[in-house]
Write an enzyme that holds these catalytic residues in place. Structure first.
Site, PDB file in Angstrom:
ATOM      1  N   ILE A 131       0.861  -1.172   0.000  1.00  0.00           N
ATOM      2  CA  ILE A 131       0.000   0.000   0.000  1.00  0.00           C
ATOM      3  C   ILE A 131       0.903   1.229   0.000  1.00  0.00           C
ATOM      4  CG2 ILE A 131      -2.029  -1.065   1.060  1.00  0.00           C
ATOM      5  CD1 ILE A 131      -1.193  -0.077   3.741  1.00  0.00           C
ATOM      6  N   ASP A 132       0.389   2.340  -0.506  1.00  0.00           N
ATOM      7  CA  ASP A 132       1.193   3.541  -0.658  1.00  0.00           C
ATOM      8  C   ASP A 132       1.682   4.070   0.692  1.00  0.00           C
ATOM      9  OD1 ASP A 132       0.701   3.445  -3.387  1.00  0.00           O
ATOM     10  OD2 ASP A 132      -1.084   4.705  -3.223  1.00  0.00           O
ATOM     11  N   MET A 133       2.742   4.870   0.629  1.00  0.00           N
ATOM     12  CA  MET A 133       3.349   5.408   1.844  1.00  0.00           C
ATOM     13  C   MET A 133       2.327   6.135   2.719  1.00  0.00           C
ATOM     14  SD  MET A 133       6.541   8.106   2.214  1.00  0.00           S
ATOM     15  CE  MET A 133       5.644   9.513   1.518  1.00  0.00           C
ATOM     16  N   ARG A 148      -7.104   5.537  -5.937  1.00  0.00           N
ATOM     17  CA  ARG A 148      -6.863   6.966  -6.142  1.00  0.00           C
ATOM     18  C   ARG A 148      -7.185   7.376  -7.582  1.00  0.00           C
ATOM     19  NH1 ARG A 148      -0.813   7.410  -4.000  1.00  0.00           N
ATOM     20  NH2 ARG A 148      -1.119   9.646  -4.440  1.00  0.00           N
TER      21      ARG A 148
END
Length: 303
Positions: free
Chosen positions: A137-139, A237
């Site tokens: 998962i993204d930062m 997103r």
């Protein structure tokens, strides 16, 4: 060493080679690419070039990537929020702002560094920089991740992801008021030809499906649950932006004027999978981080 070959397409023609190559892999920084060019690890049509070389359509680029140093993934003590652990699997709740695995620009302080210190036995399928990492998962996205402690577990968990049997539910705050209660976004994703650091909906992209459900509506925002059928880079997103409801706080895909949050308002809340050894279905739920809870309270008061 690993050697990779690329043919430059028309949409990249005229751009600097360091910029183009940095867009080919999320883990390559532009400075890393520049160092490879300077030491001769990058060749165009069989010749070395300078970092400011502008590529042409049809250029054949060969990159000889040096072996990553194991020092890039050293054990580091950190307070991990572990939801489940046995001999095969770890389920951890990643905080916002933490990178999943080491990469240029983020050599330490990652989830992998903490996991290596915590358990010292992770699957080796993804190499020394991504041991045990099955999905990411993204930062700036918080939430649950499953990590494999051996190759058997890794292979079975990856197969479940490929067969779309893993439960992955996210909650998010998006701009705009979504009028319908539920929906499905079925739109292929790929690199944005105008900006290779971004993903976008493209005709020849990879199959991507996101289901969403409205949980709460506010004056200018909507609180939604998103269920991943596939797991492409930046999928939620990009998909929410595609239908006109970008995530609040998203620096890459959202508007500049947004809610007071550092990064996208997105949390991986529910994770469920079949245990690779026992074949029992396990499901976990992580409460929203304080930042998201605070934003929801603000929106409710402002409604």
């Amino acid at each position: 060493m690993e050697t990779m070959e690329y043919n430059i397409q028309s949409n990249d023609a005229g751009q600097r080679i360091d910029k183009v190559l940095a867009s080919f892999d999320d883990d390559w920084s532009r400075s890393q690419i520049q160092s490879w060019i300077k030491d001769g690890s990058v060749k165009v049509n069989g010749e070395t070039v300078k970092t400011n070389y502008k590529v042409s359509e049809g250029d054949e680029v060969v990159i000889t990537v040096p072996e990553p140093e194991e020092l890039d993934a050293v054990p580091e003590p950190m307070d991990l929020d572990i939801y489940y652990e046995d001999q095969d699997v770890i389920v951890v709740n990643k905080p916002r702002g933490m990178v999943v695995h080491p990469a240029p620009g983020h050599p330490g302080g990652t989830l992998v560094n903490g996991l290596l210190y915590h358990c010292k036995d992770l699957s080796g399928i993804n190499g020394v920089l991504r041991p045990g990492i099955v999905h990411r998962i993204d930062m700036d996205t918080s939430g649950l991740l499953m990590v494999a402690k051996n190759d058997m577990a890794h292979e079975k968990l990856v197969k479940q992801l490929q067969e779309k049997t893993v439960t992955r539910k996210y909650v998010a705050i998006v701009h705009g008021v979504i009028p319908h209660d539920v929906g499905t976004i079925d739109a292929p994703l790929g690199r944005d030809p105008k900006d290779r650091q971004r993903m976008t909906v493209v005709d020849n992209g990879r199959h991507a499906v996101t289901h969403f459900k409205v949980l709460e509506r506010f004056t200018d925002y909507t609180f939604v649950e998103c269920i991943l059928e596939t797991g492409r880079t930046h999928q939620i997103r990009v998909h929410m932006k595609y239908i006109g409801y970008p995530l609040a706080g998203d620096p890459k895909y959202g508007p500049r004027k947004t809610l007071d949050i550092d990064g996208q308002a997105l949390h991986a809340q529910v994770l469920g999978f079949i245990h690779p050894r026992t074949e029992e279905y396990l499901e976990f739920k992580a409460p929203m981080p304080e930042e998201l809870t605070r934003l929801l309270e603000f929106l409710r008061k402002s409604n």
